[in-house]
Design an enzyme around this catalytic site. Structure first.
Site, short mmCIF file in Angstrom:
data_model
loop_
_atom_site.label_atom_id
_atom_site.label_comp_id
_atom_site.label_asym_id
_atom_site.label_seq_id
_atom_site.Cartn_x
_atom_site.Cartn_y
_atom_site.Cartn_z
N PRO A 64 67.61 71.45 35.93
CA PRO A 64 68.78 70.62 36.25
C PRO A 64 68.74 70.24 37.73
O PRO A 64 68.40 71.07 38.57
CB PRO A 64 69.97 71.56 35.96
CG PRO A 64 69.42 72.94 36.00
CD PRO A 64 67.97 72.83 35.58
N HIS A 65 69.04 68.97 38.03
CA HIS A 65 68.94 68.56 39.43
C HIS A 65 69.91 67.43 39.73
O HIS A 65 70.27 66.65 38.86
CB HIS A 65 67.52 68.12 39.76
CG HIS A 65 66.98 67.03 38.87
ND1 HIS A 65 66.46 67.29 37.62
CD2 HIS A 65 66.92 65.70 39.03
CE1 HIS A 65 66.07 66.15 37.08
NE2 HIS A 65 66.34 65.15 37.89
N CYS A 66 70.31 67.35 40.98
CA CYS A 66 71.12 66.21 41.42
C CYS A 66 71.06 66.12 42.94
O CYS A 66 70.67 67.05 43.62
CB CYS A 66 72.57 66.35 40.97
SG CYS A 66 73.56 67.50 41.93
#
Ligand code: ZN
Lengths: 157, 117
Positions: A64-66
């Site tokens: 998961p990344h942002c």
């Protein structure tokens, strides 16, 4: 990249309690050193990214990344679940290992993309070391991870 | 944090997320790492509407104007420097307390500001 620059024992949770995506992302965000409101906004951001397509890349791994203006440095958090998480992964299999990445908008996307790529590469290697799912000490866990990274680097040269 | 500033941050992060997923190079990069990206998400479009509905009209107009001009409408301030245009902000502003309790803009580039630390 050196994972060691981003990872310490503080950035690891080896026994995730949640069985679902939102809960697990919440648990990982908890480890970030930012205020409560920021945590909740980042969690929201990460879940929005999941709507673009699951970051469960398969073989038990999710990344998961942002990027957000809310953080001023790139941070990596690792989570593990022995039992497995219902993550809506691309191969439909439960996720056991997560690498969560939050990064600031600057410097340009480059740094962020490079690290995202490195971790994606590393994760493909990790699945060949199923023992990593059994380790119970953070220090050992990290050392195995760094070992895999070193081997990968050697091979690349 | 000021509620309207919070909304601006959420809107900007969301817009960038969608914009980058439509950018050919960024998309290719992510896909080469094993990620799959949809072309359009109804849920995200709805989430955006929800944010805009709560956002002050004037702020939204300014936001849109900034987005047509710059890549981002919102810039973090780190150590007194606007990270949109890299100009040092006046002392009178940087020494204020609770800087994120109101919506402020950079006197040089006009971007909305989020103060870090
Ligand atoms: Zn500026």
């Amino acid at each position: 990249m050196k994972l060691g620059e981003f990872l310490t024992e503080k950035n690891i949770k080896l026994n995730l309690a949640s069985k679902k995506k939102a809960g697990v992302i919440g648990e990982l965000v908890e480890l970030l050193s930012v205020g409560e409101r920021i945590k909740s906004m980042l969690k929201d951001n990460l879940l929005k990214r999941e709507k673009m397509g699951s970051t469960g890349v398969g073989k038990g791994i999710a990344i998961p990344h942002c990027r957000s203006v809310l953080v001023d440095k790139l941070t990596v958090i690792i989570g593990r679940s022995k039992r497995g998480i219902d993550y809506d992964a691309q191969d439909g299999k439960p996720v056991h290992l997560l690498f969560l990445i939050v990064a600031p908008p600057q410097p340009q996307p480059l740094e962020y993309l490079v690290i995202l790529g490195e971790i994606a590469k590393l994760s493909k290697e990790i699945v060949k070391h199923p023992d990593i799912l059994k380790i119970d000490e953070k220090e050992r866990f990290l050392n195995v991870l760094f070992d895999i990274e070193r081997k990968l680097e050697k091979r690349g040269k | 944090m000021h509620q309207q500033l919070e909304l601006l941050i959420m809107l900007n992060d969301l817009d960038i997320l969608v914009k980058e997923s439509q950018n050919k190079n960024m998309r290719k990069k992510e896909e080469s790492y094993g990620f799959k990206l949809v072309h359009h998400s109804v849920e995200l479009a709805r989430a955006r509407e929800e944010i805009v509905r709560k956002l002050d009209k004037n702020l939204y107009e300014t936001y849109e104007r900034l987005m047509s001009k710059y890549e981002r409408a919102l810039a973090p301030v780190v150590n007194g420097v606007c990270y949109g245009c890299y100009m040092r902000l006046p002392i009178a502003e940087t020494t204020q307390q609770n800087k994120n309790e109101k919506v402020s803009t950079c006197i040089n580039c006009g971007r909305f500001l989020y103060w870090i630390g």
